[in-house]
Design an enzyme around this catalytic site. Sequence first.
Site, short mmCIF file in Angstrom:
data_model
loop_
_atom_site.label_atom_id
_atom_site.label_comp_id
_atom_site.label_asym_id
_atom_site.label_seq_id
_atom_site.Cartn_x
_atom_site.Cartn_y
_atom_site.Cartn_z
N HIS A 171 97.58 29.41 -77.05
CA HIS A 171 96.23 29.10 -76.54
C HIS A 171 96.24 27.92 -75.57
O HIS A 171 95.20 27.61 -74.98
CB HIS A 171 95.25 28.89 -77.70
CG HIS A 171 95.28 27.54 -78.34
ND1 HIS A 171 95.92 27.29 -79.53
CD2 HIS A 171 94.74 26.37 -77.97
CE1 HIS A 171 95.77 26.02 -79.85
NE2 HIS A 171 95.06 25.43 -78.92
N ASP A 200 100.17 32.44 -82.24
CA ASP A 200 99.81 31.33 -81.34
C ASP A 200 101.06 30.51 -80.97
O ASP A 200 101.20 29.36 -81.40
CB ASP A 200 98.73 30.46 -81.99
CG ASP A 200 98.04 29.54 -81.00
OD1 ASP A 200 98.32 29.66 -79.79
OD2 ASP A 200 97.24 28.70 -81.44
N GLN A 242 91.93 18.02 -81.70
CA GLN A 242 91.96 18.55 -80.33
C GLN A 242 92.93 17.75 -79.45
O GLN A 242 92.89 16.53 -79.42
CB GLN A 242 90.56 18.53 -79.72
CG GLN A 242 89.79 19.83 -79.96
CD GLN A 242 89.59 20.16 -81.42
OE1 GLN A 242 89.35 19.28 -82.22
NE2 GLN A 242 89.71 21.44 -81.78
N GLY A 243 93.79 18.48 -78.76
CA GLY A 243 94.80 17.85 -77.92
C GLY A 243 96.16 17.76 -78.60
O GLY A 243 97.16 17.47 -77.94
N ASP A 244 96.20 17.98 -79.90
CA ASP A 244 97.48 18.04 -80.61
C ASP A 244 98.06 19.45 -80.58
O ASP A 244 99.24 19.66 -80.90
CB ASP A 244 97.31 17.62 -82.08
CG ASP A 244 96.97 16.16 -82.23
OD1 ASP A 244 97.53 15.34 -81.47
OD2 ASP A 244 96.15 15.83 -83.10
N SER A 245 97.23 20.41 -80.21
CA SER A 245 97.65 21.81 -80.19
C SER A 245 98.97 21.99 -79.48
O SER A 245 99.23 21.36 -78.45
CB SER A 245 96.62 22.67 -79.48
OG SER A 245 95.62 23.02 -80.38
N1 ARG Z 1 92.81 23.88 -81.08
C1 ARG Z 1 93.09 22.47 -81.06
C2 ARG Z 1 93.81 22.13 -79.78
O1 ARG Z 1 93.82 22.96 -78.91
C3 ARG Z 1 93.87 22.02 -82.29
C4 ARG Z 1 92.97 21.80 -83.42
C5 ARG Z 1 93.68 21.50 -84.68
N2 ARG Z 1 92.66 21.30 -85.65
C6 ARG Z 1 92.87 20.90 -86.91
N3 ARG Z 1 91.84 20.67 -87.65
N4 ARG Z 1 94.10 20.77 -87.38
O2 ARG Z 1 94.22 21.00 -79.56
#
Ligand code: ARG
Length: 266
Positions: free
Chosen positions: A78, A123, A210-213
């Site tokens: 993603h 993913d 968000q941003g750790d993905s």
């Molecule tokens: N989708 C988020 C990203 O793109 C990662 C979110 C992880 N969330 C969590 N609750 N562990 O950075």
Amino acid sequence: MRNYLKVLRRCTAVGAVALAAFSLQPSSAHAQDPEPRPGPSVVGGVDAAQGEFPFMVRLSMGCGGALYTQQIVLTAAHCVNGSGANTSITATAGVVDLQSSQAVKVKSTRVLQAPGYNGVGKDWALIKLAQPINLPTLKIADTAAYNEGTFTVAGWGATREGGPQQRYLQKAEVPYVDDATCEGAYGGSLTPGEEICAGFLEKGGVDTCQGDSGGPMFRKDNAGAWIQVGIVSWGQGCARPGYPGVYTEVSTFASAIRSAAAGLGG
Ligand code: ARG
């Protein structure tokens, strides 16, 4: 439509907010205190030490990743737009401080998004770099044997829901959450064979955000070496009680990742 909504729920912050909010804000604590210190992080983590996780990579679209080989970064599907030639991504490695003059920055040449990725499960993606980076790589788990215990997560993402991206790499530890428990939280949104959950179910408080993905979730193997078991993927908010973080189950895709990397020329 269902998938579309889910993708939006998962990753609005990466596509829109994280990029817009990508202000690397040095905290005053850093100016005075170069030691790792407790504080907000990933969410609920602390500063990583320089060189502690040498395989960690920051990607310019606002995601994390890990060096799978010295010239291939493993990240989340993603985080990328599809497969093919792509020279638009910059990988930053070798530093905990993204503004360090010592940072190694290398451009992408190609992206391989997981075959069959449609926003649910699967993913993972590979990014081929223009040059190898001379740093240790992170091996991936190719059996389910390490899908238990306590995991380490790290990233430059938000330290709270809606918060800014971070200048200094953050780390935290999160316990494994079994599939049945995780399905209790997420129901049919979870793909148990392709996803692995982690977090403090009762208390919350520690999580990726968000941003750790795309960044790795990892632990020590029986020989004491780091091994990657997950890829930061999604969650309901960040660090909320009752909602663990959801990670791509690396062992499920290990052979697909290996052959995809071979196809990119290692
Ligand atoms: N989708 C988020 C990203 O793109 C990662 C979110 C992880 N969330 C969590 N609750 N562990 O950075």
